[in-house]
Each structure stands twice: as C-alpha cells, then as structure tokens.
Write a protein that holds these residues in place. Structure first.
Motif, short mmCIF file in Angstrom:
data_model
loop_
_atom_site.label_atom_id
_atom_site.label_comp_id
_atom_site.label_asym_id
_atom_site.label_seq_id
_atom_site.Cartn_x
_atom_site.Cartn_y
_atom_site.Cartn_z
N ASN A 128 -22.70 1.39 -11.32
CA ASN A 128 -23.35 2.70 -11.42
C ASN A 128 -22.37 3.85 -11.37
O ASN A 128 -22.71 4.96 -10.99
N GLY A 129 -21.14 3.58 -11.75
CA GLY A 129 -20.16 4.65 -11.84
C GLY A 129 -19.39 4.86 -10.56
O GLY A 129 -19.85 4.53 -9.47
N ALA A 130 -18.19 5.44 -10.71
CA ALA A 130 -17.38 5.79 -9.53
C ALA A 130 -17.93 7.10 -8.97
O ALA A 130 -18.58 7.88 -9.67
N SER A 131 -17.66 7.34 -7.70
CA SER A 131 -18.19 8.52 -7.01
C SER A 131 -17.77 9.83 -7.68
O SER A 131 -16.61 10.00 -8.08
N TYR A 132 -18.71 10.76 -7.77
CA TYR A 132 -18.44 12.09 -8.35
C TYR A 132 -17.28 12.77 -7.62
O TYR A 132 -16.36 13.32 -8.24
N ILE A 133 -17.30 12.69 -6.29
CA ILE A 133 -16.28 13.38 -5.49
C ILE A 133 -14.89 12.82 -5.81
O ILE A 133 -13.92 13.56 -6.00
N ILE A 134 -14.81 11.52 -5.91
CA ILE A 134 -13.51 10.88 -6.18
C ILE A 134 -13.05 11.21 -7.61
O ILE A 134 -11.86 11.45 -7.84
N GLN A 135 -13.98 11.22 -8.55
CA GLN A 135 -13.59 11.54 -9.93
C GLN A 135 -13.10 12.99 -10.03
O GLN A 135 -12.19 13.29 -10.80
N ARG A 136 -13.70 13.89 -9.25
CA ARG A 136 -13.21 15.29 -9.22
C ARG A 136 -11.78 15.30 -8.67
O ARG A 136 -10.92 16.02 -9.17
N GLY A 137 -11.54 14.49 -7.65
CA GLY A 137 -10.19 14.39 -7.08
C GLY A 137 -9.22 13.88 -8.11
O GLY A 137 -8.11 14.42 -8.28
N ALA A 138 -9.61 12.84 -8.85
CA ALA A 138 -8.73 12.25 -9.86
C ALA A 138 -8.43 13.27 -10.97
O ALA A 138 -7.30 13.36 -11.46
N ASP A 143 0.85 -1.19 0.00
CA ASP A 143 0.00 0.00 0.00
C ASP A 143 0.89 1.24 0.00
O ASP A 143 2.05 1.17 0.40
N VAL A 144 0.32 2.34 -0.42
CA VAL A 144 1.08 3.59 -0.42
C VAL A 144 1.08 4.21 0.97
O VAL A 144 0.24 3.87 1.81
N THR A 145 2.01 5.11 1.22
CA THR A 145 2.09 5.74 2.54
C THR A 145 2.04 7.27 2.48
O THR A 145 1.74 7.92 3.47
N VAL A 146 2.34 7.85 1.29
CA VAL A 146 2.29 9.32 1.16
C VAL A 146 0.83 9.74 1.03
O VAL A 146 0.10 9.18 0.21
N PRO A 147 0.39 10.71 1.84
CA PRO A 147 -1.03 11.09 1.78
C PRO A 147 -1.42 11.82 0.50
O PRO A 147 -0.57 12.18 -0.32
N ILE A 148 -2.72 12.04 0.37
CA ILE A 148 -3.30 12.65 -0.84
C ILE A 148 -2.81 14.10 -1.02
O ILE A 148 -2.75 14.86 -0.06
N ALA A 149 -2.52 14.45 -2.27
CA ALA A 149 -2.00 15.79 -2.59
C ALA A 149 -3.03 16.87 -2.29
O ALA A 149 -4.24 16.65 -2.44
N GLU A 150 -2.51 18.04 -1.93
CA GLU A 150 -3.35 19.17 -1.54
C GLU A 150 -4.37 19.53 -2.65
O GLU A 150 -5.56 19.74 -2.36
N CYS A 151 -3.94 19.55 -3.89
CA CYS A 151 -4.85 19.97 -4.97
C CYS A 151 -6.00 18.97 -5.15
O CYS A 151 -7.12 19.34 -5.52
N VAL A 152 -5.72 17.70 -4.84
CA VAL A 152 -6.78 16.68 -4.92
C VAL A 152 -7.77 16.88 -3.78
O VAL A 152 -8.99 16.82 -3.97
N GLY A 182 -1.19 18.83 -9.76
CA GLY A 182 -1.39 17.38 -9.63
C GLY A 182 -0.23 16.61 -10.22
O GLY A 182 0.30 15.67 -9.62
N ARG A 183 0.21 17.04 -11.41
CA ARG A 183 1.33 16.35 -12.06
C ARG A 183 2.59 16.46 -11.20
O ARG A 183 3.36 15.52 -11.06
#
Ligand code: PLP
Length: 406
Positions: free
Chosen positions: A291-301, A42-51, A309-310
């Motif tokens: 029924n699709g991935a969550s709207y919130i998560i797709q906005r994050g992606a 699993d990853v250990t670095v948390p989610i980026a600020e812009c996400v 993000g890059r």
C-alpha cells in the motif's frame, strides 16, 4: 496447516545474528574490553537537517484536513518519482521515466518480492560471495533445490568471485533465467566496469534472462567512468530491473525507503512463449500486496534531491569513503591482500596466513578487540576472507586501524 517446507531447508542462523551473538559472548567474558565494531553494516551518520525539516512538515500535513494524506499511490508519490527520474537518470543521460519507477520501503523487501513475478521454475544465478538475501529468498520460494554438504544449492547457479577475477564474476557457460548482480558489491566492494556490464546485458539478451541489478551502494561510486546504473549500457532497459535504496545513500536504514526500476521495454515470457510486460506484472503485484511507502518518509526522501540534500549526501558518503580508504591502506600495510574500499564502504580482506574466516574473526576479536564479518557467511567462495566496513566514525576507524600498526 502445512508449512512452507522450504523454510526448514534454510540454514539455522543468519550470518549477522551469529556475529552479534559471538560479540555478546566475548563482551560478557571480557567486560572491560574496548571492542571496536568494524563489522557494522548499518550507517552511523544521522539524518540530514533538510530531510528532518521535510519530514516535520509532512507530519504537520497529516494533522490538518486540507493537507492530510491517507493511502497514497502504491507506486509512490509523483513528487518523488519525478525527482528520481530527473536527477538519478535524465540528468545523467539515461532515459527512465517516472512511471517506470516504483517507490519501495527499501531494497531488501523488493529483492524478495520480485520473486512473485517470475516462474517457480526459474533458475536463479547469484554471486558467491554475495549478499545472503539473494540465495535465501530463492530457498524460501522453492527455487533453490537441495543443499549439498558444502552448503551449495542444486538449482542455484553460483557466479564465483575470486582474487583472479577481482570478485567480479563473468558470465557463466550455463543458462540462468534470473541473474542477481550487485555493484558496488556487498561484501567485496568490487564494481563492474562498462565492458563487464555489457557482457552481462549480452548474456541476458542471449539467454532471454533478466538481470536484477542491486545498486544499493550506487552513491559510493565516485570514480569517473564507473557505471552507476545498469541503464548506462545500451539495451539494458530490455533486460534489467534496477534496485536502489536511500538506506546507505542517506541514512534511511531506520526510515525505510528505496525504489525499483522496471522499464516499460522489459519483457518476460509466458507459458506459450509470448512476451509479457514485467512492469505490468510488477504494478499488479504492488497494487495487490503493497500500500505504498509512508508519505512522511517519501517527503524526507524527496528532500535529498534539493541542493542541501545533495550536499549532505556528498558529505556523508565522503566520510564513509575516507574511512574505507584508511582501512584498506592500513590493512595492506599490515600484510593483508585487500579488495574494495574505493567506490564502496566495504573492504574485503584475505587472511594473510590462510586461516578460515571464523578463525580470523576470533583472532581479530581476541588479539585486537576488533570485530569483522567472516567472509564465508557470504558464500563458500568467501572462505578465508573477512569484511570490514567504513560505517564506523572516523575516530573509531582510526583507533581500530592504529591497533594494526606494529
Ligand atoms: N542490497 C544490499 C547489497 C545490501 O547490502 C543491503 C543492506 O545491507 C540491502 C540491499 C538492503 O537495503 P535496504 O535497507 O534498502 O532494505
């Protein structure tokens, strides 16, 4: 109700839960031991600020009638599909359009779900060693046949990786209908070259097979000239499905988002030998069962495709790659033959004294208080190997490696 008997054929326990149990038992017996987890998948670095910002905003969208989102498109929102088509493909000179991209809740689900669109009779080829999900899902769907004493399934074609072929299996001399390839590979870290992928595309064309190309670790490819997508190979759009994930790329293991590319040109064959569009079948499957991935998560992606993000991805992947490089260097200095660790978070190591994988697991745990993943858990051909990962923090990775310095 009669159960799906195939489930009873599956081995009792899953590799990672066995490792977790062994670690728990060791810690109970040695409460003061400072065990460093080098088996982390699993990853250990948390989610980026812009996400985070994009997701916070998306949460607020959900609270207002004007911006509320109910059921989304099963295939994913255009804002994300377009960003993927543009950045991951078009800008790299690959012709994949947004309507060939299906947003998922991660690679693992689709690896299993794709089995819905090919025949129960299909012969599946998997790498050995390989990600256990490939063979296990073939067993669940009744495509594996019977298991022999060595743990191999009678109807699965095993693509053997070994030190001689650098854990990059070459095309077999037997037929398969569905070939599952993983590059960069979990567990070995091996990456296919262009020439090697060309041979696989030729094989699929010749055998009228399809390739399921799992490139969950694509973001780790940093070496010039190493393919990041199978669609870099001419003709691959006629024979290959590509599976990607934001899990390891951007820390989405807990958020859940990925995508699967099913090109318009990709065809299978029905019982009369007529061509059928696989994109059409997959779309039908998704609209019925997903029924699709969550709207919130797709906005994050989608935020991953902004300059911020890059940059965040580059930084995080760079950190894991530095860890992997250090592991490889240190373990080689300690006398291990090493594979991977470049273009991959995984380092694949051969037992220096010929111990079995689980014996080496025990030895490293007891003598160095370091946990690893036994290679044999990824298939028979993994016996005698272990996997270490670059997913721990740089500090812990350095501490772990210093235990090998004599
Ligand atoms: N494919 C490979 C090769 C993996 O190693 C993993 C996770 O470890 C996955 C797919 C699953 O990824 P996801 O988190 O997107 O389901």
């Amino acid at each position: 109700m009669r159960i799906n008997d195939n489930f009873e054929k599956l081995p009792e326990s899953y590799l990672f839960s066995t490792v977790a149990r062994r670690l728990r038992e060791y810690k109970e017996a040695h409460p003061d031991a400072d065990v460093i987890r080098m088996d982390i998948g699993d990853v250990t670095v948390p989610i980026a600020e812009c996400v985070l910002e994009a997701m916070h905003k998306a949460v607020d969208d959900m609270g207002r009638a004007e911006t509320f989102h109910g059921y989304g498109p099963e295939q994913g929102y255009d804002f994300l599909r377009n960003a993927i088509a543009d950045y991951d493909y078009k800008q790299r000179g690959i012709e994949i359009s947004a309507d060939e991209i299906f947003i998922s809740d991660g690679a693992k689900s689709d690896l299993g779900n794709l089995g819905d669109i090919y025949s129960e009779e299909s012969i599946v080829a998997v790498a050995d060693p390989g990600y256990p999900v490939y063979a296990d899902t073939a067993v669940m769907s009744g495509r594996a046949g019977e298991q022999d004493a060595d743990g191999r399934w009678s109807r699965i074609v095993y693509l053997e990786g070994n030190a001689e072929n650098g854990f990059k299996p070459s095309v077999p001399d037997v037929h398969a209908d569905v070939v599952i390839l993983c590059s960069p590979s979990n567990p070995t870290g091996a990456v296919f070259t262009r020439a090697e992928l060309e041979a696989w595309v030729e094989y699929a064309e010749r055998e009228k097979a399809i390739i399921i190309y799992d490139s969950a670790y694509e973001a780790f490819v940093t070496e010039e000239g190493v393919p990041r997508s199978i669609y870099e190979i001419p003709g691959a759009e006629r024979v290959a499905i590509e599976i990607r994930s934001f899990s390891k790329t951007a820390g989405f293991t807990g958020l859940r988002c990925g995508y699967t590319v099913v090109p318009a040109a990709l065809k299978g064959y029905n019982k009369d030998g007529e061509e059928v569009s696989l994109r059409k079948l997959w779309n039908r499957r998704q609209t019925t069962k997903f029924n699709g991935a969550s709207y919130i998560i797709q906005r994050g992606a989608a935020a991953l495709y902004t300059p911020a993000g890059r940059e965040a991805i580059k930084r995080t992947i760079g950190l894991y790659l530095e860890n992997a490089k250090l592991i490889r260097r240190s373990m080689e200095a300690a006398g291990f033959e090493a594979f991977g660790g470049e273009n991959s978070p995984y380092v694949w190591l051969k037992s220096p004294e010929g111990e079995g994988s689980w014996d080496l697991f025990t030895k490293l745990l007891e003598e160095k208080q370091i946990s690893c993943t036994p290679g044999v858990g990824f298939g028979e051909a993994g016996e005698g190997y272990i996997r270490l990962t670059g997913f721990n923090s740089p500090e812990n990775t350095m501490r772990a490696m210093s235990r090998f310095v004599k």
